[in-house]
Scaffold this motif. Structure first.
Motif, short mmCIF file in Angstrom:
data_model
loop_
_atom_site.label_atom_id
_atom_site.label_comp_id
_atom_site.label_asym_id
_atom_site.label_seq_id
_atom_site.Cartn_x
_atom_site.Cartn_y
_atom_site.Cartn_z
N HIS A 105 1.03 -1.01 0.21
CA HIS A 105 0.12 0.19 0.17
C HIS A 105 1.23 1.55 -0.30
O HIS A 105 0.53 2.56 -0.35
CB HIS A 105 -1.13 0.22 1.29
CG HIS A 105 -0.47 0.21 2.43
ND1 HIS A 105 0.92 -0.31 3.18
CD2 HIS A 105 0.07 0.89 3.35
CE1 HIS A 105 1.27 -0.23 4.42
NE2 HIS A 105 0.68 1.02 4.05
N LEU A 106 1.92 1.62 0.72
CA LEU A 106 2.79 2.62 0.59
C LEU A 106 3.40 2.59 -0.88
O LEU A 106 3.49 3.94 -1.45
CB LEU A 106 4.25 2.15 1.86
CG LEU A 106 4.70 3.60 1.87
CD1 LEU A 106 4.19 4.95 2.15
CD2 LEU A 106 5.97 3.14 3.44
N THR A 107 4.17 1.58 -1.40
CA THR A 107 5.26 1.20 -2.05
C THR A 107 4.19 1.89 -3.63
O THR A 107 4.77 2.13 -5.01
CB THR A 107 6.27 0.65 -2.33
OG1 THR A 107 5.96 -0.31 -2.23
CG2 THR A 107 7.23 1.48 -1.39
N GLY A 155 10.17 8.28 7.16
CA GLY A 155 10.65 7.33 7.18
C GLY A 155 10.03 6.74 5.96
O GLY A 155 10.84 6.04 5.49
N ASP A 156 8.88 6.72 6.29
CA ASP A 156 7.61 6.12 5.40
C ASP A 156 8.18 6.88 3.50
O ASP A 156 8.22 6.46 2.15
CB ASP A 156 6.49 6.87 5.40
CG ASP A 156 5.81 5.70 6.35
OD1 ASP A 156 6.47 4.68 6.43
OD2 ASP A 156 5.00 6.17 6.84
N ALA A 157 9.03 7.91 3.74
CA ALA A 157 9.23 8.93 2.36
C ALA A 157 10.18 8.84 1.31
O ALA A 157 9.88 8.92 0.66
CB ALA A 157 9.13 10.59 3.11
N CYS A 158 11.46 7.79 2.70
CA CYS A 158 12.46 7.44 2.22
C CYS A 158 11.85 6.29 1.75
O CYS A 158 12.67 5.58 -0.04
CB CYS A 158 13.50 7.50 3.37
SG CYS A 158 14.78 6.44 2.61
N LEU A 159 11.04 5.45 2.01
CA LEU A 159 10.58 4.25 1.53
C LEU A 159 9.97 4.16 0.14
O LEU A 159 10.34 3.30 -1.27
CB LEU A 159 9.93 2.90 2.13
CG LEU A 159 10.51 2.55 3.10
CD1 LEU A 159 9.34 2.20 4.16
CD2 LEU A 159 11.27 1.58 3.04
N TYR A 160 9.17 5.32 -0.41
CA TYR A 160 8.76 5.56 -1.02
C TYR A 160 9.55 6.22 -2.16
O TYR A 160 9.82 5.40 -3.38
CB TYR A 160 7.85 6.36 -0.76
CG TYR A 160 6.85 6.13 -2.01
CD1 TYR A 160 5.75 5.80 -2.36
CD2 TYR A 160 7.26 7.51 -3.51
CE1 TYR A 160 4.88 6.01 -4.25
CE2 TYR A 160 6.45 8.30 -4.54
CZ TYR A 160 5.22 6.82 -4.93
OH TYR A 160 4.52 7.86 -5.48
N ARG A 179 8.32 -5.33 -2.68
CA ARG A 179 8.68 -4.73 -1.49
C ARG A 179 8.90 -5.70 -0.33
O ARG A 179 7.47 -6.43 -0.47
CB ARG A 179 7.95 -3.37 -0.74
CG ARG A 179 8.61 -3.10 0.40
CD ARG A 179 7.44 -2.17 1.52
NE ARG A 179 7.69 -1.68 2.67
CZ ARG A 179 7.16 -1.40 3.47
NH1 ARG A 179 6.16 -0.46 3.22
NH2 ARG A 179 7.45 -0.61 4.98
N TYR A 180 9.55 -6.29 0.19
CA TYR A 180 9.69 -7.98 1.04
C TYR A 180 9.33 -7.39 2.35
O TYR A 180 8.89 -8.76 2.76
CB TYR A 180 11.08 -9.07 0.57
CG TYR A 180 11.14 -10.42 0.85
CD1 TYR A 180 10.13 -10.71 0.15
CD2 TYR A 180 12.10 -10.42 2.02
CE1 TYR A 180 10.20 -12.20 -0.07
CE2 TYR A 180 11.69 -11.81 2.03
CZ TYR A 180 10.85 -13.30 0.92
OH TYR A 180 11.15 -14.34 2.00
#
Length: 273
Positions: A105-107, A155-160, A179-180
């Motif tokens: 859902h995030l990436t 952190g979420d912004a970095c992952l995205y 995304r594992y």
């Protein structure tokens, strides 16, 4: 109504007064089949057709004369446009639901369920066509420290950002990113040997470096990633594809662990690759 010499049929709306042949594809043989079936006492099958943007269902009914012989075929036409539209919407909703269930859902990348489907399929295909398949495991270096010091929204912004960068480095239609879990990603690279996978990993490493995302807790001062690469080479033998999947994931993960142990921000290969 259709006699043996075919006539027009009465309906409502824009198809009123149309000939049977204008509405039912291959109407002549269809009507003849109805007469033949009716003469044998058989059930007459329904037909569907579209006209002027509407969908119709046709039911056929045999009419007999005074001698009991089938003389006419009655056509009852029902507008089923709304039903067809609802069925289409339901199919699309189910397709989107299945697709969503296989995405993070995030990436927006494949999640673990999506990865399982892709990896099983591509391993079967690679065995069938005799080509290599490579798997690249990726981990954001010191991400827990990044999250703890800068907060989960950052952190979420970095992952995205990292996820989108990985997608941008995949140039072939069959390549997939997943995304594992947490800060770990996987790339599935069909028809790619260890050399090709290394090129993709190097491109990803360079692109993430160019993002220049500040990471105060990293000795590099910016967000970096580590890579572990494993290859299912031509002619890989195995009793079950699932076992091959587990082995390939384990090999890539072991290579990733070695990259992290040896200083991070580097690419390592599965032993024997």
């Amino acid at each position: 109504m259709a006699n043996r010499p075919m006539s027009s049929i009465f309906m409502q709306d824009s198809i009123s007064g149309s000939l049977v042949g204008d509405l039912v594809t291959g109407a002549g043989p269809v009507i003849q089949e109805c007469f033949d079936l009716a003469a044998l006492g058989r059930t007459l099958p329904d037909r569907h057709f579209a006209a002027n943007g509407r969908h119709y269902q046709v039911t056929f009914h045999a009419a007999a004369d005074r001698n009991g012989d089938v003389s006419e075929i009655l056509l009852v036409v029902l507008d089923v446009t709304r039903r067809v539209q609802v069925e289409h919407l339901l199919r699309e909703s189910r397709r989107r639901l299945i697709a969503t269930a296989r995405r993070d859902h995030l990436t927006g990348l494949l999640n673990r369920r999506g990865l399982d489907n892709v990896l099983h399929r591509e391993l079967r295909r690679s065995r069938r066509v005799g080509k290599s398949l490579s798997l690249v495991a990726i981990d954001i270096d010191w991400f827990k420290h990044y999250n703890d010091s800068l907060g989960h929204p950052q952190g979420d912004a970095c992952l995205y950002s990292v996820a989108q960068t990985l997608i941008g480095c995949l140039r072939r239609a069959g390549d997939e990113a997943c995304r594992y879990g947490g800060e770990e990603f996987l790339l599935v690279l069909p028809d790619a040997d260890i050399g090709g996978a290394a090129t993709v990993a190097a491109n990803c490493q360079r692109a993430i470096d160019e993002l220049d995302i500040a990471h105060p807790s990293s000795p590099f001062g910016r967000v970096t990633v580590s890579f572990g690469i494993a290859e299912a080479a031509n002619g890989t033998e195995g009793a079950l594809v699932a076992l091959d999947t587990v082995a390939l994931l384990a090999q890539a993960d072991n290579a990733l662990y070695r990259a992290k142990r040896n200083g991070r921000n580097r690419i390592e290969f599965a032993q024997g690759s």
